[in-house]
Scaffold this motif. Sequence first.
Motif, PDB file in Angstrom:
ATOM      1  N   ASN A  50       0.836  -1.209   0.000  1.00 39.64           N
ATOM      2  CA  ASN A  50       0.000   0.000   0.000  1.00 39.64           C
ATOM      3  C   ASN A  50       0.868   1.255   0.000  1.00 39.64           C
ATOM      4  OD1 ASN A  50      -2.410   1.435   0.035  1.00 39.64           O
ATOM      5  ND2 ASN A  50      -2.589   1.401   2.255  1.00 39.64           N
ATOM      6  N   VAL A  51       1.957   1.224  -0.755  1.00 42.37           N
ATOM      7  CA  VAL A  51       2.876   2.360  -0.787  1.00 42.37           C
ATOM      8  C   VAL A  51       2.218   3.565  -1.446  1.00 42.37           C
ATOM      9  CG1 VAL A  51       5.123   3.177  -1.589  1.00 42.37           C
ATOM     10  CG2 VAL A  51       4.848   0.810  -0.860  1.00 42.37           C
ATOM     11  N   LEU A  52       1.571   3.353  -2.569  1.00 40.22           N
ATOM     12  CA  LEU A  52       0.809   4.407  -3.236  1.00 40.22           C
ATOM     13  C   LEU A  52      -0.685   4.189  -3.011  1.00 40.22           C
ATOM     14  CD1 LEU A  52       0.818   6.901  -5.128  1.00 40.22           C
ATOM     15  CD2 LEU A  52       0.533   5.293  -7.032  1.00 40.22           C
ATOM     16  N   ALA A  53      -1.178   3.067  -3.482  1.00 41.32           N
ATOM     17  CA  ALA A  53      -2.551   2.622  -3.256  1.00 41.32           C
ATOM     18  C   ALA A  53      -2.550   1.114  -3.455  1.00 41.32           C
ATOM     19  CB  ALA A  53      -3.513   3.294  -4.229  1.00 41.32           C
ATOM     20  N   ARG A  54      -3.500   0.441  -2.879  1.00 39.84           N
ATOM     21  CA  ARG A  54      -3.515  -1.010  -3.019  1.00 39.84           C
ATOM     22  C   ARG A  54      -3.656  -1.410  -4.485  1.00 39.84           C
ATOM     23  NH1 ARG A  54      -3.051  -3.088   1.825  1.00 39.84           N
ATOM     24  NH2 ARG A  54      -4.124  -2.149   3.610  1.00 39.84           N
ATOM     25  N   ALA A  55      -3.082  -2.578  -4.799  1.00 30.81           N
ATOM     26  CA  ALA A  55      -2.949  -3.005  -6.185  1.00 30.81           C
ATOM     27  C   ALA A  55      -4.276  -3.058  -6.926  1.00 30.81           C
ATOM     28  CB  ALA A  55      -2.263  -4.371  -6.240  1.00 30.81           C
ATOM     29  N   HIS A  56      -5.362  -3.434  -6.259  1.00 29.13           N
ATOM     30  CA  HIS A  56      -6.621  -3.598  -6.991  1.00 29.13           C
ATOM     31  C   HIS A  56      -7.286  -2.263  -7.306  1.00 29.13           C
ATOM     32  CE1 HIS A  56      -8.005  -3.357  -2.795  1.00 29.13           C
ATOM     33  NE2 HIS A  56      -9.220  -3.096  -3.237  1.00 29.13           N
ATOM     34  N   TYR A  57      -6.829  -1.169  -6.672  1.00 29.59           N
ATOM     35  CA  TYR A  57      -7.413   0.129  -6.988  1.00 29.59           C
ATOM     36  C   TYR A  57      -6.860   0.724  -8.287  1.00 29.59           C
ATOM     37  CZ  TYR A  57      -9.082   0.315  -2.114  1.00 29.59           C
ATOM     38  OH  TYR A  57      -9.699   0.063  -0.923  1.00 29.59           O
ATOM     39  N   LEU A  58      -5.609   0.429  -8.599  1.00 28.29           N
ATOM     40  CA  LEU A  58      -4.921   1.186  -9.646  1.00 28.29           C
ATOM     41  C   LEU A  58      -5.337   0.848 -11.074  1.00 28.29           C
ATOM     42  CD1 LEU A  58      -1.530   1.302  -7.800  1.00 28.29           C
ATOM     43  CD2 LEU A  58      -2.827   3.302  -8.541  1.00 28.29           C
ATOM     44  N   PRO A  59      -5.586  -0.420 -11.443  1.00 28.59           N
ATOM     45  CA  PRO A  59      -5.998  -0.676 -12.828  1.00 28.59           C
ATOM     46  C   PRO A  59      -7.276   0.056 -13.223  1.00 28.59           C
ATOM     47  CG  PRO A  59      -5.254  -2.706 -11.820  1.00 28.59           C
ATOM     48  CD  PRO A  59      -5.325  -1.685 -10.726  1.00 28.59           C
ATOM     49  N   ALA A 336       2.786   7.542  -1.357  1.00 29.32           N
ATOM     50  CA  ALA A 336       1.814   8.485  -0.816  1.00 29.32           C
ATOM     51  C   ALA A 336       2.136   8.735   0.655  1.00 29.32           C
ATOM     52  CB  ALA A 336       0.399   7.937  -0.961  1.00 29.32           C
ATOM     53  N   ASP A 337       2.552   9.951   0.965  1.00 30.49           N
ATOM     54  CA  ASP A 337       2.734  10.366   2.354  1.00 30.49           C
ATOM     55  C   ASP A 337       1.379  10.886   2.822  1.00 30.49           C
ATOM     56  OD1 ASP A 337       3.264  11.560   4.760  1.00 30.49           O
ATOM     57  OD2 ASP A 337       4.852  12.879   4.035  1.00 30.49           O
ATOM     58  N   ARG A 338       0.581   9.998   3.373  1.00 33.67           N
ATOM     59  CA  ARG A 338      -0.800  10.358   3.703  1.00 33.67           C
ATOM     60  C   ARG A 338      -0.882  11.336   4.861  1.00 33.67           C
ATOM     61  NH1 ARG A 338      -0.295   5.185   2.048  1.00 33.67           N
ATOM     62  NH2 ARG A 338      -1.620   4.564   0.289  1.00 33.67           N
ATOM     63  N   LYS A 339       0.026  11.213   5.824  1.00 32.85           N
ATOM     64  CA  LYS A 339       0.013  12.133   6.957  1.00 32.85           C
ATOM     65  C   LYS A 339       0.364  13.552   6.513  1.00 32.85           C
ATOM     66  CE  LYS A 339       1.843  12.742  11.631  1.00 32.85           C
ATOM     67  NZ  LYS A 339       2.747  12.171  12.683  1.00 32.85           N
ATOM     68  N   GLY A 340       1.369  13.666   5.648  1.00 29.69           N
ATOM     69  CA  GLY A 340       1.765  14.985   5.152  1.00 29.69           C
ATOM     70  C   GLY A 340       0.993  15.430   3.932  1.00 29.69           C
ATOM     71  N   ARG A 341       0.134  14.530   3.398  1.00 27.25           N
ATOM     72  CA  ARG A 341      -0.679  14.796   2.202  1.00 27.25           C
ATOM     73  C   ARG A 341       0.205  15.203   1.028  1.00 27.25           C
ATOM     74  NH1 ARG A 341      -5.875  18.284   3.148  1.00 27.25           N
ATOM     75  NH2 ARG A 341      -6.382  17.274   1.154  1.00 27.25           N
ATOM     76  N   VAL A 342       1.246  14.390   0.805  1.00 27.26           N
ATOM     77  CA  VAL A 342       2.206  14.657  -0.262  1.00 27.26           C
ATOM     78  C   VAL A 342       2.379  13.403  -1.109  1.00 27.26           C
ATOM     79  CG1 VAL A 342       4.606  15.235  -0.813  1.00 27.26           C
ATOM     80  CG2 VAL A 342       3.450  16.380   1.088  1.00 27.26           C
ATOM     81  N   LEU A 343       2.380  13.576  -2.419  1.00 25.64           N
ATOM     82  CA  LEU A 343       2.759  12.520  -3.342  1.00 25.64           C
ATOM     83  C   LEU A 343       4.253  12.641  -3.580  1.00 25.64           C
ATOM     84  CD1 LEU A 343       2.134  10.195  -5.286  1.00 25.64           C
ATOM     85  CD2 LEU A 343       1.589  11.903  -7.036  1.00 25.64           C
ATOM     86  N   ARG A 375      -0.651  14.782 -11.111  1.00 24.96           N
ATOM     87  CA  ARG A 375      -1.627  15.656 -10.479  1.00 24.96           C
ATOM     88  C   ARG A 375      -2.979  14.939 -10.339  1.00 24.96           C
ATOM     89  NH1 ARG A 375      -1.008  19.020  -6.878  1.00 24.96           N
ATOM     90  NH2 ARG A 375      -2.594  17.684  -5.951  1.00 24.96           N
ATOM     91  N   LEU A 376      -3.352  14.185 -11.359  1.00 24.06           N
ATOM     92  CA  LEU A 376      -4.596  13.420 -11.295  1.00 24.06           C
ATOM     93  C   LEU A 376      -4.545  12.383 -10.177  1.00 24.06           C
ATOM     94  CD1 LEU A 376      -5.234  12.778 -15.101  1.00 24.06           C
ATOM     95  CD2 LEU A 376      -6.466  14.384 -13.626  1.00 24.06           C
ATOM     96  N   VAL A 377      -3.403  11.707 -10.052  1.00 22.99           N
ATOM     97  CA  VAL A 377      -3.245  10.715  -8.995  1.00 22.99           C
ATOM     98  C   VAL A 377      -3.315  11.377  -7.626  1.00 22.99           C
ATOM     99  CG1 VAL A 377      -1.636   9.070  -7.950  1.00 22.99           C
ATOM    100  CG2 VAL A 377      -1.916   9.121 -10.427  1.00 22.99           C
ATOM    101  N   ALA A 378      -2.606  12.488  -7.461  1.00 25.29           N
ATOM    102  CA  ALA A 378      -2.597  13.178  -6.173  1.00 25.29           C
ATOM    103  C   ALA A 378      -4.005  13.621  -5.777  1.00 25.29           C
ATOM    104  CB  ALA A 378      -1.651  14.376  -6.232  1.00 25.29           C
ATOM    105  N   ASP A 379      -4.750  14.174  -6.717  1.00 32.42           N
ATOM    106  CA  ASP A 379      -6.109  14.615  -6.413  1.00 32.42           C
ATOM    107  C   ASP A 379      -6.995  13.436  -6.020  1.00 32.42           C
ATOM    108  OD1 ASP A 379      -5.339  17.199  -6.962  1.00 32.42           O
ATOM    109  OD2 ASP A 379      -6.221  17.238  -8.975  1.00 32.42           O
ATOM    110  N   TRP A 380      -6.854  12.325  -6.730  1.00 32.91           N
ATOM    111  CA  TRP A 380      -7.650  11.129  -6.443  1.00 32.91           C
ATOM    112  C   TRP A 380      -7.371  10.603  -5.037  1.00 32.91           C
ATOM    113  CZ3 TRP A 380      -5.718   5.696  -7.463  1.00 32.91           C
ATOM    114  CH2 TRP A 380      -6.714   4.748  -7.216  1.00 32.91           C
ATOM    115  N   LEU A 381      -6.110  10.686  -4.611  1.00 29.06           N
ATOM    116  CA  LEU A 381      -5.719  10.176  -3.307  1.00 29.06           C
ATOM    117  C   LEU A 381      -5.791  11.238  -2.216  1.00 29.06           C
ATOM    118  CD1 LEU A 381      -2.673   7.948  -4.350  1.00 29.06           C
ATOM    119  CD2 LEU A 381      -5.046   7.240  -3.960  1.00 29.06           C
ATOM    120  N   ASP A 382      -6.328  12.403  -2.555  1.00 26.35           N
ATOM    121  CA  ASP A 382      -6.475  13.500  -1.599  1.00 26.35           C
ATOM    122  C   ASP A 382      -5.128  13.943  -1.044  1.00 26.35           C
ATOM    123  OD1 ASP A 382      -7.956  15.402  -0.209  1.00 26.35           O
ATOM    124  OD2 ASP A 382      -8.184  14.133   1.558  1.00 26.35           O
TER     125      ASP A 382
END
Length: 408
Positions: A50-59, A336-343, A375-382
């Motif tokens: 789950n480094v970026l997003a779980r594998a089943h979300y990305l396709p 995805a640095d979710r705590k810092g909200r940074v890609l 940018r699209l990925v970052a927006d999708w992952l908030d």
Amino acid sequence: MTETLTPAEARRVFLAAQGLARRRPAGRTGVRQFREYLARQGVLQLDSVNVLARAHYLPLFSRYGAYDQAGLDGYLWGSGETFEHWGHEASVMPRFLLPHLRHRMDEPTSWMAWARDRLERERPGFLDEVRREIEERGPLVAADFAHAHATGGPWWDRSHAKQALEYLFITGQAAVGARPSFVRTYDAPARVWSGDAVRPGLPAAEARQALFDHALGAVGVGTPEEIADHFRLPKSEAAGLALSAVEQGLADWVTVEGWRTPALLAAGARDPGRATGAALLSPFDPVCWYRDRLLRMFGVHYRIEIYTPEHKRQFGYYCHPFLLGDQIVARVDLKADRKGRVLLVQSAWREEAPAPGARRRSDGDVSLALATELRLVADWLDLEDIVVRERGTLAPDLRRAVDAKTRL
């Protein structure tokens, strides 16, 4: 007469079958698209990374753009239209393929025999007890079994619990009901699969042929072995499965310039003439599954380096190939640095050579397109910000492109 395809034509046929040849469609992504993806591909691979997003979300994101991840999970494990088992590794598949996979649950393997024999030797009657618990109290998670036995001693140790549950899952005696927070729950097949639980499976040979035929539509064009790999069918049977598909009129033999072996072209598969899409691909995307295909079709030598010691990694821990048009032009190691909200772009690399028969895109074009995708990925992952670190041949150009988009 055997048709001959250029490398570019073969790539476009493949990408069209994968749903990646065109720009993402406009509009909301929901159940219709989830159902469409599974119907075409037949399989959605799972993985716990789950480094970026779980594998089943990305396709799904690669093909359709932003969507609600909880909505996808609800569909996959709550709609009654799917089931989880081993398709291409651990996977979710459309329910209509359950009869095609029953032979894998029924056919004994060396692991099944070893697990059953070990459990019966060390804990006689243990498997039956676990199965009864699931049938009477399911759905249950593994932690639900870590209780004290009536005698006051431990009911079983952790290895016994894990092994028993996996054995029952693999053999179809337990089914995955839901996955709260991605934790697998075990339930009685009759509750999870309803009437499909007692629906007979196809004979093994018939099932493998049907899975191969389904994979044909998912890849469009490919060698027999890479088509068989879509559902992890035995390579030794690939040639025979291919011949049967041709005899059925489901495919024709074609020659692709530069390929050493003949390929199959699925009936109805078409070259769209031009590929206009752009997408980051997960390491577990169907495009990336068969490494020889990536090298032969796109000129990309790709390996996941998560199990490689850090000092030996060439590109990064979890690199995502970047598809632009009909070429894979770069790869980026994302987190995805979710705590810092940074890609975080840990590294960014340009693919040095173009795909076979293609013209090399400029670094500037690649960087601008990749910055838009990030940018699209970052927006999708908030995630608010994108930080491009210095590592990689494309990093300087990509950082400038990301900064320019940020200023707009």
